[in-house]
Design an enzyme around this catalytic site. Sequence first.
Site, PDB file in Angstrom:
ATOM      1  CG  HIS A   1     -29.337 -20.041 -39.134  1.00 20.15           C
ATOM      2  ND1 HIS A   1     -29.951 -19.608 -37.964  1.00 20.15           N
ATOM      3  CD2 HIS A   1     -28.007 -19.951 -38.901  1.00 20.15           C
ATOM      4  CE1 HIS A   1     -29.025 -19.273 -37.077  1.00 20.15           C
ATOM      5  NE2 HIS A   1     -27.842 -19.460 -37.638  1.00 20.15           N
TER       6      HIS A   1
ATOM      7  CB  SER B   1     -25.082 -21.260 -37.137  1.00 19.14           C
ATOM      8  OG  SER B   1     -24.785 -20.087 -37.854  1.00 19.14           O
TER       9      SER B   1
END
Length: 206
Positions: free
Chosen positions: A183, A133
């Site tokens: 992230h 991610s």
Amino acid sequence: MIFVRYENWKSYLRFYPATSLLLLANFVLFLIVSFDGGSTNVETMLRYGALYSLDPYKSDGWRYFASMFLHNGFEHLFFNSFALLVLTPPLERIMGSFRYLVLYLGSGLLGNVLSVSYYAQSSSIPHWLVGASGAIYGVYGGLLYIAMLQRDKMDEASRKMLYTLLIMGAVFSFLPSIGWMAHLGGAIGGFFIYGLMVRLFKSSRM
């Protein structure tokens, strides 16, 4: 709309070889880990390259790359693979496969470094970290640069879709067990890596 995939599988492989390779690596490693202890087993994941916020593991440089290709259970793999399959290919077409890979891996590396540093300093509870991610958010960061500063390369519908994805991603990043720092670090990394490449390769299609 650049986020809608019209290609058949042969065209997809031809147009997006780097994305296809990343998807294959994620699935192959998931299968290997699943048959050798399980993708949710901490000891197994550490053996295959998961990051850990305590020494000696956090000092292993290879883990900052290997962990991008590991996933904590099938659901984790599924959601990251969906994002890779559908949402990241437009950037590969814009940048070219090699530069796209550099951005993907560089963003994932920055996200992982920031995550380990954050958990090592802010929590007495050890954290282990895996997943693509951070690198995927790096692709979002590159696309955000395009949406904001190269507006001729992205249509209005795609721009609104990207902003919606980023807002939703920001909200979900703070759910339990989600590595929000990966992230954030990945997105920042992707934005600036793309911007740097624009300046380094002024004569190219970027």
